[in-house]
Each structure stands twice: as C-alpha cells, then as structure tokens.
Write a protein that holds these residues in place. Structure first.
Motif, PDB file in Angstrom:
ATOM      1  N   LEU A 145       0.820  -1.207   0.000  1.00 51.73           N
ATOM      2  CA  LEU A 145       0.000   0.000   0.000  1.00 51.73           C
ATOM      3  C   LEU A 145       0.857   1.261   0.000  1.00 51.73           C
ATOM      4  O   LEU A 145       0.415   2.306  -0.457  1.00 51.73           O
ATOM      5  CB  LEU A 145      -0.948   0.014   1.200  1.00 51.73           C
ATOM      6  N   ASP A 146       2.076   1.153   0.495  1.00 50.26           N
ATOM      7  CA  ASP A 146       2.976   2.300   0.523  1.00 50.26           C
ATOM      8  C   ASP A 146       3.891   2.367  -0.699  1.00 50.26           C
ATOM      9  O   ASP A 146       4.740   3.242  -0.791  1.00 50.26           O
ATOM     10  CB  ASP A 146       3.817   2.273   1.801  1.00 50.26           C
ATOM     11  N   LYS A 147       3.693   1.441  -1.632  1.00 48.98           N
ATOM     12  CA  LYS A 147       4.507   1.423  -2.847  1.00 48.98           C
ATOM     13  C   LYS A 147       4.182   2.656  -3.700  1.00 48.98           C
ATOM     14  O   LYS A 147       3.012   2.949  -3.970  1.00 48.98           O
ATOM     15  CB  LYS A 147       4.228   0.148  -3.650  1.00 48.98           C
ATOM     16  N   LYS A 148       5.224   3.366  -4.105  1.00 50.85           N
ATOM     17  CA  LYS A 148       5.024   4.535  -4.970  1.00 50.85           C
ATOM     18  C   LYS A 148       4.760   4.051  -6.393  1.00 50.85           C
ATOM     19  O   LYS A 148       5.536   3.282  -6.951  1.00 50.85           O
ATOM     20  CB  LYS A 148       6.242   5.445  -4.918  1.00 50.85           C
ATOM     21  N   VAL A 149       3.643   4.518  -6.955  1.00 55.86           N
ATOM     22  CA  VAL A 149       3.230   4.048  -8.276  1.00 55.86           C
ATOM     23  C   VAL A 149       3.228   5.150  -9.332  1.00 55.86           C
ATOM     24  O   VAL A 149       3.144   4.873 -10.526  1.00 55.86           O
ATOM     25  CB  VAL A 149       1.836   3.371  -8.229  1.00 55.86           C
ATOM     26  N   PHE A 150       3.330   6.399  -8.887  1.00 63.56           N
ATOM     27  CA  PHE A 150       3.325   7.522  -9.830  1.00 63.56           C
ATOM     28  C   PHE A 150       4.002   8.685  -9.140  1.00 63.56           C
ATOM     29  O   PHE A 150       3.370   9.425  -8.390  1.00 63.56           O
ATOM     30  CB  PHE A 150       1.887   7.875 -10.225  1.00 63.56           C
ATOM     31  N   GLY A 151       5.304   8.815  -9.351  1.00 62.26           N
ATOM     32  CA  GLY A 151       6.050   9.831  -8.629  1.00 62.26           C
ATOM     33  C   GLY A 151       5.998   9.516  -7.155  1.00 62.26           C
ATOM     34  O   GLY A 151       6.375   8.436  -6.723  1.00 62.26           O
ATOM     35  N   ASN A 152       5.487  10.445  -6.355  1.00 58.82           N
ATOM     36  CA  ASN A 152       5.372  10.236  -4.908  1.00 58.82           C
ATOM     37  C   ASN A 152       4.012   9.705  -4.483  1.00 58.82           C
ATOM     38  O   ASN A 152       3.739   9.575  -3.296  1.00 58.82           O
ATOM     39  CB  ASN A 152       5.676  11.547  -4.168  1.00 58.82           C
ATOM     40  N   ILE A 153       3.143   9.427  -5.433  1.00 58.10           N
ATOM     41  CA  ILE A 153       1.801   8.927  -5.125  1.00 58.10           C
ATOM     42  C   ILE A 153       1.874   7.416  -4.885  1.00 58.10           C
ATOM     43  O   ILE A 153       2.451   6.684  -5.678  1.00 58.10           O
ATOM     44  CB  ILE A 153       0.814   9.272  -6.254  1.00 58.10           C
ATOM     45  N   THR A 154       1.260   6.999  -3.788  1.00 61.89           N
ATOM     46  CA  THR A 154       1.317   5.590  -3.398  1.00 61.89           C
ATOM     47  C   THR A 154       0.058   4.828  -3.811  1.00 61.89           C
ATOM     48  O   THR A 154      -0.972   5.427  -4.136  1.00 61.89           O
ATOM     49  CB  THR A 154       1.471   5.462  -1.869  1.00 61.89           C
ATOM     50  N   THR A 155       0.180   3.508  -3.754  1.00 66.56           N
ATOM     51  CA  THR A 155      -0.960   2.634  -4.035  1.00 66.56           C
ATOM     52  C   THR A 155      -2.147   3.024  -3.159  1.00 66.56           C
ATOM     53  O   THR A 155      -3.284   3.111  -3.634  1.00 66.56           O
ATOM     54  CB  THR A 155      -0.585   1.168  -3.748  1.00 66.56           C
ATOM     55  N   LYS A 156      -1.894   3.265  -1.890  1.00 65.43           N
ATOM     56  CA  LYS A 156      -2.940   3.600  -0.915  1.00 65.43           C
ATOM     57  C   LYS A 156      -3.738   4.826  -1.364  1.00 65.43           C
ATOM     58  O   LYS A 156      -4.953   4.876  -1.196  1.00 65.43           O
ATOM     59  CB  LYS A 156      -2.281   3.835   0.446  1.00 65.43           C
ATOM     60  N   GLU A 157      -3.051   5.806  -1.944  1.00 69.91           N
ATOM     61  CA  GLU A 157      -3.743   7.020  -2.386  1.00 69.91           C
ATOM     62  C   GLU A 157      -4.641   6.767  -3.596  1.00 69.91           C
ATOM     63  O   GLU A 157      -5.625   7.471  -3.791  1.00 69.91           O
ATOM     64  CB  GLU A 157      -2.726   8.112  -2.714  1.00 69.91           C
ATOM     65  N   ILE A 158      -4.296   5.783  -4.395  1.00 74.02           N
ATOM     66  CA  ILE A 158      -5.090   5.479  -5.590  1.00 74.02           C
ATOM     67  C   ILE A 158      -6.261   4.567  -5.257  1.00 74.02           C
ATOM     68  O   ILE A 158      -7.378   4.799  -5.701  1.00 74.02           O
ATOM     69  CB  ILE A 158      -4.220   4.820  -6.693  1.00 74.02           C
ATOM     70  N   ILE A 159      -6.028   3.531  -4.468  1.00 71.69           N
ATOM     71  CA  ILE A 159      -7.108   2.565  -4.224  1.00 71.69           C
ATOM     72  C   ILE A 159      -7.890   2.834  -2.946  1.00 71.69           C
ATOM     73  O   ILE A 159      -8.954   2.263  -2.755  1.00 71.69           O
ATOM     74  CB  ILE A 159      -6.587   1.109  -4.228  1.00 71.69           C
ATOM     75  N   GLY A 160      -7.384   3.716  -2.092  1.00 76.97           N
ATOM     76  CA  GLY A 160      -8.067   4.010  -0.838  1.00 76.97           C
ATOM     77  C   GLY A 160      -9.119   5.093  -0.985  1.00 76.97           C
ATOM     78  O   GLY A 160      -9.225   5.750  -2.014  1.00 76.97           O
ATOM     79  N   SER A 161      -9.881   5.279   0.066  1.00 75.77           N
ATOM     80  CA  SER A 161     -10.945   6.290   0.026  1.00 75.77           C
ATOM     81  C   SER A 161     -10.425   7.701   0.287  1.00 75.77           C
ATOM     82  O   SER A 161     -11.118   8.679   0.048  1.00 75.77           O
ATOM     83  CB  SER A 161     -12.035   5.951   1.043  1.00 75.77           C
ATOM     84  N   ASP A 162      -9.188   7.795   0.775  1.00 72.14           N
ATOM     85  CA  ASP A 162      -8.602   9.102   1.067  1.00 72.14           C
ATOM     86  C   ASP A 162      -7.293   9.243   0.312  1.00 72.14           C
ATOM     87  O   ASP A 162      -6.496   8.311   0.327  1.00 72.14           O
ATOM     88  CB  ASP A 162      -8.370   9.218   2.579  1.00 72.14           C
ATOM     89  N   PRO A 163      -7.006  10.292  -0.392  1.00 78.97           N
ATOM     90  CA  PRO A 163      -7.804  11.510  -0.537  1.00 78.97           C
ATOM     91  C   PRO A 163      -8.989  11.301  -1.481  1.00 78.97           C
ATOM     92  O   PRO A 163      -8.979  10.351  -2.261  1.00 78.97           O
ATOM     93  CB  PRO A 163      -6.802  12.495  -1.159  1.00 78.97           C
ATOM     94  N   PRO A 164      -9.986  12.189  -1.397  1.00 84.15           N
ATOM     95  CA  PRO A 164     -11.134  12.067  -2.306  1.00 84.15           C
ATOM     96  C   PRO A 164     -10.698  12.248  -3.756  1.00 84.15           C
ATOM     97  O   PRO A 164      -9.702  12.903  -4.042  1.00 84.15           O
ATOM     98  CB  PRO A 164     -12.066  13.190  -1.863  1.00 84.15           C
ATOM     99  N   GLU A 165     -11.471  11.628  -4.643  1.00 83.29           N
ATOM    100  CA  GLU A 165     -11.134  11.672  -6.067  1.00 83.29           C
ATOM    101  C   GLU A 165     -11.007  13.104  -6.581  1.00 83.29           C
ATOM    102  O   GLU A 165     -10.022  13.471  -7.201  1.00 83.29           O
ATOM    103  CB  GLU A 165     -12.203  10.927  -6.868  1.00 83.29           C
TER     104      GLU A 165
END
Length: 99
Positions: free
Chosen positions: A4-24
């Motif tokens: 979940l803490d894996k960076k997938v786009f620059g500094n953006i992590t998996t958690k930020e993409i698949i989680g509910s926070d931050p909002p879309e």
C-alpha cells in the motif's frame, strides 16, 4: 501491507489510488496533475537507459494497481484517473525514447 505504501506515480502511493482518502475530486486529480508535471520535467535530462527503466517501472505500477484482488470494490474512478495519467506519462517516455 507494505504494498500500500509502494510509490506508483512519482510520490503517489498505491494507498492514495485505491483508498478512500484523498477524495477523487479535487485532490487525487490535482495530485496526479502535479506529479505528472514533475515527472515530465525530469524526463528532459534522463538517459535512454533510465527512460527504459522508467517505462518498465510504470508498466509494473500499472499492473500493480489494476490487478488488485477485489479491485471492483475499490475506488474505480481514482483507478481510472491513475490509468489516464500513467498512460500520458508512458506515452511521453516512449516519445523521448524514439527521439
């Protein structure tokens, strides 16, 4: 849950993409836009070898996000946004490799 803490786009992590926070909207879209700008500026000074490595890493990140178990229950709109921005980045990497 280190993935979940894996960076997938620059500094953006998996958690930020698949989680509910931050909002879309607006956060995720703004974050992706800012990261894309930063990533694209870094491409200018990248070697061909580094570009090939980046391309491979982004394809792995894309697979990582899109193959999550239970992905249908996750934040689909954020995953779609990630895919749009990731594709823009991949396209720019390919263009730079061809130039």
């Amino acid at each position: 849950m280190l993935e979940l803490d894996k960076k997938v786009f620059g500094n953006i992590t998996t958690k930020e993409i698949i989680g509910s926070d931050p909002p879309e909207i607006p956060n995720t879209k703004d974050n992706l836009e800012k990261e894309l700008t930063t990533l694209l500026s870094k491409l200018e000074s990248s070697s061909k070898e580094n570009l090939k490595k980046l391309l491979k890493e982004q394809k792995i990140a894309e697979d990582h996000i899109n193959s999550r178990p239970g992905a249908m229950a996750l934040a689909q709109n954020k995953i779609k946004l990630f895919n749009v921005y990731n594709e823009k980045y991949i396209q720019k990497i390919k263009e730079k490799l061809e130039s």
